[in-house]
Design an enzyme around this catalytic site. Structure first.
Site, PDB file in Angstrom:
ATOM      1  N   HIS A 164       0.852  -1.188   0.000  1.00  0.00           N
ATOM      2  CA  HIS A 164       0.000   0.000   0.000  1.00  0.00           C
ATOM      3  C   HIS A 164       0.889   1.239   0.000  1.00  0.00           C
ATOM      4  O   HIS A 164       1.604   1.508   0.967  1.00  0.00           O
ATOM      5  CB  HIS A 164      -0.919   0.010   1.217  1.00  0.00           C
ATOM      6  CG  HIS A 164      -1.759   1.247   1.303  1.00  0.00           C
ATOM      7  ND1 HIS A 164      -2.684   1.573   0.343  1.00  0.00           N
ATOM      8  CD2 HIS A 164      -1.796   2.249   2.218  1.00  0.00           C
ATOM      9  CE1 HIS A 164      -3.261   2.718   0.669  1.00  0.00           C
ATOM     10  NE2 HIS A 164      -2.736   3.144   1.795  1.00  0.00           N
ATOM     11  N   ASP A 166       0.951   5.161  -0.125  1.00  0.00           N
ATOM     12  CA  ASP A 166       0.227   6.430   0.006  1.00  0.00           C
ATOM     13  C   ASP A 166       0.874   7.495  -0.880  1.00  0.00           C
ATOM     14  O   ASP A 166       2.069   7.778  -0.712  1.00  0.00           O
ATOM     15  CB  ASP A 166       0.270   6.921   1.456  1.00  0.00           C
ATOM     16  CG  ASP A 166      -0.569   6.060   2.385  1.00  0.00           C
ATOM     17  OD1 ASP A 166      -1.764   5.910   2.126  1.00  0.00           O
ATOM     18  OD2 ASP A 166      -0.006   5.534   3.370  1.00  0.00           O
ATOM     19  N   ASP A 278      -7.716   1.232   2.845  1.00  0.00           N
ATOM     20  CA  ASP A 278      -7.226   2.230   3.798  1.00  0.00           C
ATOM     21  C   ASP A 278      -8.102   3.455   3.994  1.00  0.00           C
ATOM     22  O   ASP A 278      -7.941   4.148   4.991  1.00  0.00           O
ATOM     23  CB  ASP A 278      -5.806   2.676   3.405  1.00  0.00           C
ATOM     24  CG  ASP A 278      -4.996   3.131   4.612  1.00  0.00           C
ATOM     25  OD1 ASP A 278      -5.240   2.625   5.728  1.00  0.00           O
ATOM     26  OD2 ASP A 278      -4.129   4.006   4.456  1.00  0.00           O
ATOM     27  N   ASP A 382       1.732  -0.933   4.503  1.00  0.00           N
ATOM     28  CA  ASP A 382       2.245   0.295   3.899  1.00  0.00           C
ATOM     29  C   ASP A 382       3.690   0.110   3.448  1.00  0.00           C
ATOM     30  O   ASP A 382       4.566  -0.271   4.239  1.00  0.00           O
ATOM     31  CB  ASP A 382       2.185   1.441   4.913  1.00  0.00           C
ATOM     32  CG  ASP A 382       0.768   1.904   5.193  1.00  0.00           C
ATOM     33  OD1 ASP A 382      -0.164   1.278   4.659  1.00  0.00           O
ATOM     34  OD2 ASP A 382       0.604   2.867   5.954  1.00  0.00           O
ATOM     35  N   HIS A 526      -6.613   9.459   0.296  1.00  0.00           N
ATOM     36  CA  HIS A 526      -7.234   9.410   1.624  1.00  0.00           C
ATOM     37  C   HIS A 526      -6.357   9.967   2.749  1.00  0.00           C
ATOM     38  O   HIS A 526      -6.743   9.853   3.920  1.00  0.00           O
ATOM     39  CB  HIS A 526      -7.654   7.964   1.955  1.00  0.00           C
ATOM     40  CG  HIS A 526      -6.535   6.983   1.895  1.00  0.00           C
ATOM     41  ND1 HIS A 526      -6.278   6.221   0.784  1.00  0.00           N
ATOM     42  CD2 HIS A 526      -5.604   6.636   2.802  1.00  0.00           C
ATOM     43  CE1 HIS A 526      -5.236   5.439   1.013  1.00  0.00           C
ATOM     44  NE2 HIS A 526      -4.808   5.677   2.233  1.00  0.00           N
TER      45      HIS A 526
END
Length: 1111
Positions: A164, A166, A278, A382, A526
């Site tokens: 994941h 970001d 998430d 993450d 997000h």
């Protein structure tokens, strides 16, 4: 006798409608038969069959419409008959007489949906939320099994590796990419290529596209092979994994289009499944968009722990997610985390059996929470898999365990690495073979809590300055998309060879549009629009938004320049000296826009207004000029426009002597560019606003060009009115107290301001960027001194402004005849930079008897009923509001329409409150590592709308409601204000003429979501000839009709003629497609409509996408 004649007429009407419809059906069928008898060549048979299929489909729709019309007539007949039988009178007063329903109301009412399946509202009513300790699975329960559950069907496990990433959080997008993401993707290609059994999924196209641009053709070919072999799957396909609470549906869809178009062009793939692990809560609006983009399934993660536990007990973690109207969406939810603090162990021959059986026990326990024996187990977190060693450790050790399972068939387990599509395909097969039906679910998953009373309702408001900047970019992008597309179409018509004018920098402008799309898309991440990133990352996001707004303005100004010129040969593009400029200036990413004063003389200054909406609108336009004597005329007709001069207040009681507000009423056709001339007027000829001050020293008021007075009665309520509304405000605070409609409906509506603090105590969790943890109920805002109150009265607008220390609050009424004068405009300018651990809220306290129910919007796409529950803590009863919230009872509805997203609650009957800003000194232990202390001077804007309800339901009625038509139109003008541009102030200007692309407004309930130029399929980074036409037909509430009626129309039918809708725009071809305009989702070539009339179906609540060429 009279009744008999009316009955006969009604029955005759039904008969005529039925007969006409049957005749039309026979005509269609006869035409189809004649075409069949002509025996076309073999090559045309397929096309003819396709056309025949279209005719049959249309016939079905006509039958459906006919049935609806007959049913409406039947209902009217029965109602009239019942009225006569009970001696009902026809000469009742106008106040009590029921109005005829709006056309389309029956159609709109059908979108109220059913009550089948699980309603999340009912789940919340059912659950005790007492949070018992579940043992090893703290928020769950003990799970047991016998061991023979898999005798007939083995347990099938898909371990899904993922990382994941970001696009900004603790580091900026670029820094994350350099430090981690590019290494993950580089290793992915190497490690997946080493073993065909290895799999991986990837979600964020923003990162993938940046990495792809750096790769050579050999590496790109390897990636394509991995994708083709099913080892690498691109899931969801959005530019980011978007927030689902604060984002507007325009931006949610736009970031999906950007990602899907990129994947189609560079990899030739179409995402099949969604992956949303998430975002902090989940919205059905997102599932609607994914379904419309061709995805069939999705996985969600962040669901309230008590709801997830309930679903696990009921074995409903796999479900069909149904919209509040009718369409089905498949979803599998619920990844269960277990806490661990034990280091990993390498798998060896000595421990493989013990580790395999231990892992199998966990898999078996988890599988008991689902209806099928197919289990998905995510492997990742993450920014995992940065190092090559991690890839080797994970894949090699798990493969040893999988091999052990395969070598021991008595364990009844099959385990392998898989992708999301592998899992959903196996799940569908297993459910189908077992005849298992999944439950259906309606509703949303807000507000999220991950433990105890830790509700994630703070991020609904965190960093409100940037939430407002997000909407500014969104409206600027949409306006620019539309005007750019219209400009290219007009150039092709003008030039005759299908190409833009050589002097017009179409390719460069398309690059600016693409960058604007991608920066808006990035901010939907997000941790971006949520306001939950580090300070330096927020500045990076803000800078991207700011630069995109400036660049898009260049495209807008350049496009408007060409369209307005009477002599197109006079067009010249000079980026350093643009012909048109916007009337306001944005100095920096963290500064509010400021109006630039216009220098006036006897020579006219040209003002150009662009209406980015599909509706004819009456708008109050305000510019700043250097004189109190100014006038405005329509440049085309010379007609003088009603205008008003108001003060520019340098301080609350000191007016500028060099700058003045000029406000006038403009009538703007849909999507039009209209030219006005502003000149200096004879001294004293312009109407000037009159001012009244309360609570200030008379000597301290400086406004030499304006009449200033004191109130005659110091304590008398302040009052303003127009033709539609009268408001009363407190003489002590200037805040609203009461509102009355011209119909006589009165509601007590008090505006209050309050503070929330946070919990106290060294070991107590406190509010932060994510969490809202108030220590106690809100405390009234109590200033030491009464505020300065400034009342202005004018011919165009009147307002009451209250100047408090932490905010300036203004109530404004516009003196407009049309529906635009029906709402009260509320604006706040908030500054809480001096405060510590405080949150400022604005609360409306009314006598609307709504009980514990109220409604908030989801992504400005649909309304969701909320229930305030006493068993939940205060912070749990706050919900996201992207654009709208309302309270209602049987007689009235009170709607608050918002230009920005924020948190909202209705803690007591009749109350509605919004959080304006939050300043919090500490981290809330969710990984950010800081508080929220980068507050700015922040503006917020609302329309407050009170409406009568006729035939409205009592409290406790339908869980599905829509905004009224009036609220939709008001929100449209709030979200998409006219854009004002100014031409140079000299007499050598070329001749300009207005540009009016549409003959009339679109229907009231049809919204032009976008007119987006698509990339040229043959020439990268260049505009193509096709545009994406996105239309959204809104569902609307039928209990109130707009008063006065708007000038747009609405229809009772689903069928729409696109040529009439967009007349006189010449459509060369129209082809329906999926919501992200992938060629795989296009209607077949034989269905392309190249000749008018182009008839299509627009259902209420649905978004329809078309690939269109405008000639």
């Amino acid at each position: 006798m009279k009744r008999s004649r009316v009955l006969a007429l009604l029955v005759g009407g039904v008969f005529v409608v039925a007969l006409t419809s049957l005749y039309r059906m026979l005509e269609l069928m006869q035409g189809a038969e004649l075409r069949q008898q002509e025996a076309p060549p073999a090559g045309q048979v397929e096309d003819d069959l396709s056309r025949l299929q279209q005719k049959i489909d249309r016939l079905e729709r006509l039958l459906s419409d006919n049935n609806r019309l007959v049913a409406t007539l039947r209902d009217s007949l029965l109602q009239r008959k019942a009225s006569w039988e009970t001696g009902g009178k026809t000469n009742g007063s106008s106040d009590s007489a029921p109005r005829p329903p709006l056309p389309g109301c029956r159609l709109a009412e059908e979108t109220k949906g059913g009550t089948d399946g699980v309603q999340l509202l009912d789940v919340y009513d059912l659950l005790p939320f007492n949070n018992p300790d579940g043992g090893a699975w703290k928020q769950g329960f003990q799970i047991s099994y016998h061991g023979n559950e898999w005798d007939e069907q083995p347990l099938e496990i898909f371990l899904v590796p993922h990382s994941h990433n970001d696009p900004g959080w603790l580091k900026t997008f670029d820094n994350y990419y350099q430090d981690q993401t590019k290494h993950i993707l580089n290793n992915m290609v190497i490690k997946l290529s080493e073993d065909s059994r290895r799999k991986m999924i990837w979600a964020e196209v923003s990162y993938f596209s940046k990495w792809w641009n750096e790769q050579d053709e050999q590496k790109r070919a390897m990636v394509k092979r991995l994708v083709g072999a099913g080892q690498l799957e691109l899931v969801t396909g959005g530019w980011v994994m978007a927030d689902e609470a604060n984002s507007h549906y325009y931006a949610l869809l736009d970031q999906l289009i950007e990602g899907h178009q990129w994947l189609q062009r560079h990899l030739g793939v179409k995402p099949r499944s969604g992956w949303s692990i998430d975002p902090f809560g989940h919205s059905p609006s997102m599932t609607y968009l994914l379904k419309g983009a061709g995805l069939g399934h999705m996985l969600i993660q962040r669901v309230h722990y008590a709801v997830k536990k309930h679903f696990a007990r009921q074995q409903t973690l796999e479900f069909l997610w149904r919209q509040s109207w009718v369409r089905l969406h498949a979803s599998a939810g619920g990844r269960v985390f277990c806490p661990w603090r034990i280091p990993p162990q390498p798998i060896t021959e000595q421990n493989v059996k013990e580790r395999a059986l231990l892992l199998l026990d966990q898999y078996r326990q988890k599988s008991r929470l689902f209806r099928s024996n197919v289990l998905l187990v995510p492997l990742g977190d993450d920014f995992r898999f940065v190092e090559a060693g991690e890839w080797d450790a994970q894949f090699q050790n798990y493969q040893k365990l999988f091999d052990y399972f395969q070598e021991h068939p008595e364990l009844k387990v099959q385990a392998r690495f898989g992708t999301l599509s592998d899992y959903f395909e196996a799940l569908s097969r297993r459910l189908g073979s077992a005849g298992t039906k999944l439950p259906t679910l309606r509703g949303d998953f807000f507000t999220y809590a991950d433990r105890d009373d830790h509700y994630w309702s703070g991020y609904f408001t965190s960093r409100p300055f940037y939430k407002k900047l997000d909407r500014t970019l969104e409206s600027t992008l949409r306006a620019t998309e539309i005007l750019f597309s219209l400009t290219l179409a007009e150039m092709r018509r003008f030039h005759g060879d299908g190409r833009p004018v050589a002097e017009f920098p179409a390719r460069e402008h398309f690059g600016r549009l693409t960058a604007g799309r991608r920066n808006l898309a990035l901010f939907q991440h997000h941790d971006a629009v949520t306001g939950t990133a580090r300070d330096s990352v927020v500045v990076d996001y803000g800078t991207r938004l700011f630069h995109s707004i400036l660049n898009l303005r260049q495209v807008l100004q350049s496009s408007a320049h060409w369209l307005l010129l009477l002599d197109k040969s006079q067009y010249h593009h000079d980026q350093s000296k643009p012909f048109l400029q916007t009337d306001d200036v944005m100095a920096a990413q963290d500064a509010l826009p400021q109006k630039s004063p216009l220098t006036l003389s006897n020579e006219p200054r040209s003002l150009i207004l662009f209406n980015p909406t599909e509706q004819l609108r009456e708008s109050v336009i305000t510019v700043v000029v250097d004189t109190p004597d100014a006038q405005v005329v329509d440049a085309e007709t010379g007609r003088p426009m009603a205008a008003q001069i108001s003060a520019v207040w340098a301080e609350p009681s000191r007016a500028s002597t060099e700058a003045f507000q000029l406000s006038f009423v403009a009538e703007l056709p849909p999507l039009a560019l209209i030219v006005y001339h502003v000149t200096k007027a004879p001294a004293g000829s312009a109407h000037r606003a009159h001012y009244t001050f309360l609570h200030g020293e008379p000597a301290s008021v400086h406004a030499e060009h304006f009449q200033v007075s004191r109130p005659t009665e110091a304590d008398a309520p302040l009052s303003l009115s127009n033709k539609h509304v009268q408001i009363w405000s407190s003489a002590k605070t200037g805040l609203l107290q009461k509102l009355q409609l011209s119909s006589g409906l009165v509601r007590q509506i008090q505006v209050q301001f309050l503070w929330y603090g946070t919990r106290t105590g060294a070991n107590r969790d406190k509010s932060g960027a994510y969490l809202f943890l108030p220590g106690e109920p809100a405390q009234p805002y109590s200033p030491a001194e009464p505020p300065l109150i400034r009342v202005s009265r004018g011919t165009i607008f009147s307002d009451i402004t209250s100047c408090f220390r932490h905010f300036t609050h203004t109530l404004r009424l516009f003196h407009l005849d049309g529906h635009a004068g029906r709402s009260v405009e509320i604006s706040n300018m908030v500054d809480i930079r001096s405060e510590v651990n405080r949150e400022l809220v604005m609360r409306l306290v009314s006598d609307v008897a709504n009980g514990n129910r109220f409604y908030t919007d989801l992504n400005s796409f649909q309304m969701q009923q909320r229930r305030t529950l006493e068993k939940l803590p205060l912070q749990a009863n706050f919900y996201p509001m992207s654009s709208a919230a309302f309270l209602q009872d049987a007689a009235s509805r009170l709607s608050l329409l918002s230009a920005q997203s924020q948190g909202v609650a209705a803690l007591q009957p009749g109350q509605l409150e919004v959080v304006l800003d939050r300043r919090l000194q500490q981290d809330d232990n969710r990984g950010l590592g800081q508080g929220v202390t980068d507050n700015k001077l922040t503006a917020s804007l609302y329309h407050l709308l009170l409406e009568e309800r006729r035939g409205g339901q009592e409290v406790g009625g339908a869980s599905v409601e829509h905004l009224s038509l009036l609220a939709h139109l008001s929100l449209l003008s709030l979200s998409h204000p006219p854009i004002t541009m100014v031409a140079p102030g000299n007499s050598q200007l070329p001749k300009l003429r207005p540009f009016r692309p549409l003959r009339s407004s679109l229907p009231c309930d049809v919204h032009l979501l976008n007119l987006r130029t698509l990339e040229d399929p043959k020439e990268a980074d260049s505009p193509g000839q096709e545009v994406a036409l996105l239309l959204h037909r809104k569902g609307f509430d039928c209990s109130s009709a707009p008063e006065p009626p708007p000038q747009c129309t609405w229809s009772a039918h689903e069928e729409v003629n696109l040529d009439d809708l967009l007349s006189p725009l010449p459509l060369r071809s129209v082809r329906r497609s999926g919501l992200t305009l992938l060629t795989d989702d296009d209607e077949p070539e034989s269905a392309r409509q190249q000749q008018p009339p182009r008839i299509t179906r627009l259902r209420p609540m649905e978004i329809s996408a078309f690939r269109v060429e405008i000639d």
